[in-house]
Design a protein around this motif. Structure first.
Motif, PDB file in Angstrom:
ATOM      1  N   SER A  18      -7.277   0.478  -6.225  1.00 46.53           N
ATOM      2  CA  SER A  18      -6.596   1.480  -5.421  1.00 46.53           C
ATOM      3  C   SER A  18      -6.201   0.859  -4.088  1.00 46.53           C
ATOM      4  O   SER A  18      -6.916  -0.004  -3.570  1.00 46.53           O
ATOM      5  CB  SER A  18      -7.535   2.672  -5.184  1.00 46.53           C
ATOM      6  OG  SER A  18      -7.087   3.446  -4.094  1.00 46.53           O
ATOM      7  N   PRO A  19      -5.090   1.284  -3.474  1.00 43.00           N
ATOM      8  CA  PRO A  19      -4.714   0.727  -2.173  1.00 43.00           C
ATOM      9  C   PRO A  19      -5.779   0.933  -1.106  1.00 43.00           C
ATOM     10  O   PRO A  19      -5.873   0.145  -0.164  1.00 43.00           O
ATOM     11  CB  PRO A  19      -3.408   1.444  -1.834  1.00 43.00           C
ATOM     12  CG  PRO A  19      -3.361   2.646  -2.721  1.00 43.00           C
ATOM     13  CD  PRO A  19      -4.089   2.263  -3.957  1.00 43.00           C
ATOM     14  N   MET A  20      -6.598   1.968  -1.225  1.00 44.29           N
ATOM     15  CA  MET A  20      -7.636   2.198  -0.216  1.00 44.29           C
ATOM     16  C   MET A  20      -8.729   1.125  -0.260  1.00 44.29           C
ATOM     17  O   MET A  20      -9.492   0.962   0.689  1.00 44.29           O
ATOM     18  CB  MET A  20      -8.261   3.591  -0.385  1.00 44.29           C
ATOM     19  CG  MET A  20      -9.122   3.761  -1.605  1.00 44.29           C
ATOM     20  SD  MET A  20      -9.867   5.422  -1.701  1.00 44.29           S
ATOM     21  CE  MET A  20      -8.421   6.452  -1.802  1.00 44.29           C
ATOM     22  N   SER A  24       0.832  -1.204   0.000  1.00 44.09           N
ATOM     23  CA  SER A  24       0.000   0.000   0.000  1.00 44.09           C
ATOM     24  C   SER A  24       0.864   1.250   0.000  1.00 44.09           C
ATOM     25  O   SER A  24       0.554   2.239  -0.682  1.00 44.09           O
ATOM     26  CB  SER A  24      -0.927   0.002   1.218  1.00 44.09           C
ATOM     27  OG  SER A  24      -1.845  -1.067   1.147  1.00 44.09           O
ATOM     28  N   GLY A  60       1.506   6.027  -7.114  1.00 41.67           N
ATOM     29  CA  GLY A  60       0.301   6.077  -7.925  1.00 41.67           C
ATOM     30  C   GLY A  60      -0.013   4.761  -8.608  1.00 41.67           C
ATOM     31  O   GLY A  60      -0.904   4.693  -9.463  1.00 41.67           O
ATOM     32  N   LYS A  86      -1.378   0.850  -9.066  1.00 40.30           N
ATOM     33  CA  LYS A  86      -2.549   0.089  -8.641  1.00 40.30           C
ATOM     34  C   LYS A  86      -2.089  -1.243  -8.036  1.00 40.30           C
ATOM     35  O   LYS A  86      -1.031  -1.768  -8.401  1.00 40.30           O
ATOM     36  CB  LYS A  86      -3.465  -0.199  -9.835  1.00 40.30           C
ATOM     37  CG  LYS A  86      -4.113   1.045 -10.451  1.00 40.30           C
ATOM     38  CD  LYS A  86      -5.226   1.560  -9.559  1.00 40.30           C
ATOM     39  CE  LYS A  86      -6.011   2.680 -10.228  1.00 40.30           C
ATOM     40  NZ  LYS A  86      -6.808   2.194 -11.368  1.00 40.30           N
ATOM     41  N   TYR A 111       0.541   4.068  -2.816  1.00 43.61           N
ATOM     42  CA  TYR A 111       0.198   5.453  -2.497  1.00 43.61           C
ATOM     43  C   TYR A 111       1.286   6.422  -2.978  1.00 43.61           C
ATOM     44  O   TYR A 111       0.996   7.501  -3.501  1.00 43.61           O
ATOM     45  CB  TYR A 111       0.000   5.617  -0.992  1.00 43.61           C
ATOM     46  CG  TYR A 111      -1.379   5.237  -0.506  1.00 43.61           C
ATOM     47  CD1 TYR A 111      -2.532   5.893  -0.964  1.00 43.61           C
ATOM     48  CD2 TYR A 111      -1.546   4.216   0.432  1.00 43.61           C
ATOM     49  CE1 TYR A 111      -3.792   5.537  -0.515  1.00 43.61           C
ATOM     50  CE2 TYR A 111      -2.805   3.859   0.892  1.00 43.61           C
ATOM     51  CZ  TYR A 111      -3.922   4.522   0.415  1.00 43.61           C
ATOM     52  OH  TYR A 111      -5.171   4.172   0.871  1.00 43.61           O
TER      53      TYR A 111
END
Length: 203
Positions: free
Chosen positions: A187-189, A79, A86, A88, A83
């Protein structure tokens, strides 16, 4: 396409780089040193090919099942890379990596130590990935006697009556699976860890 791959779920810790024309990896039994050594492994690989994290498009990550601490180390590090750069993330099951590392077969039962008389297991098309008791596995094998059984660490699984083949999780297999799943990169989120629990019953 430039992809970093991270695997911390099982006994071995691995990092790899795959591009359209490069594959490079490191893989070690690090024990409790994962959080210190994993960044160094990844940075060494990138330096060998004059790349930086800013060049990375994807991070392939085994997101479970496996050892709790290792999963968290890998997820946190992947992650952080995503972040910062950028990139994925492409989550991949550690069980799928082991199966792919073994090769083709109609029935390949993958089992991984889960502790307290349980294993994480799956057999594509025959047994849903989940957490199973030893009795569940023996029952399933009684109904599926032709299945081949593999594990990354058979000695740790208290099923000595079974012929379990030892398979090393291959970092190239992780990258190959991830490359096939690039369209589902996240996305890491949105990253989730696979802490399996036993499905209701086995067949």
């Amino acid at each position: 396409m430039k992809m970093i791959a991270i695997d911390c779920c099982l006994k071995l810790t691995g990092a790899a780089l795959m591009t359209d024309d490069i594959f490079d990896s490191e893989q070690y039994d690090l024990g409790r040193r994962q959080s210190n050594e994993l960044p160094l492994m990844t940075e060494r690989i990138l330096r060998r090919h004059d790349l930086s994290f800013d060049d990375i498009d994807y991070v392939a990550l085994t997101n479970g099942p496996g050892y709790f601490t290792g999963i968290r180390v890998g997820a946190s590090y992947a992650s952080g890379i995503a972040y910062a750069s950028g990139a994925k993330i492409i989550p991949v099951s550690s069980l799928d990596v082991l199966a792919h590392s073994f090769g083709t077969g109609d029935q390949v039962l993958v089992i991984v130590y889960a502790g307290h008389g349980f294993v994480y297991a799956s057999c594509k098309g025959f047994l849903e990935a989940g957490e199973y008791s030893h009795d569940d596995i023996l029952l399933w094998l009684n109904n599926n006697p032709d299945a081949k059984i593999i594990s990354d660490d058979p000695e740790r699984i208290s099923l000595s009556e079974l012929a379990i083949m030892k398979v090393k999780p291959d970092m190239h297999s992780l990258c190959e699976i991830a490359r096939e799943k690039m369209n589902s990169a996240i996305s890491p989120m949105n990253l989730k860890i696979s802490y399996y629990r036993a499905p209701q019953g086995v067949n």
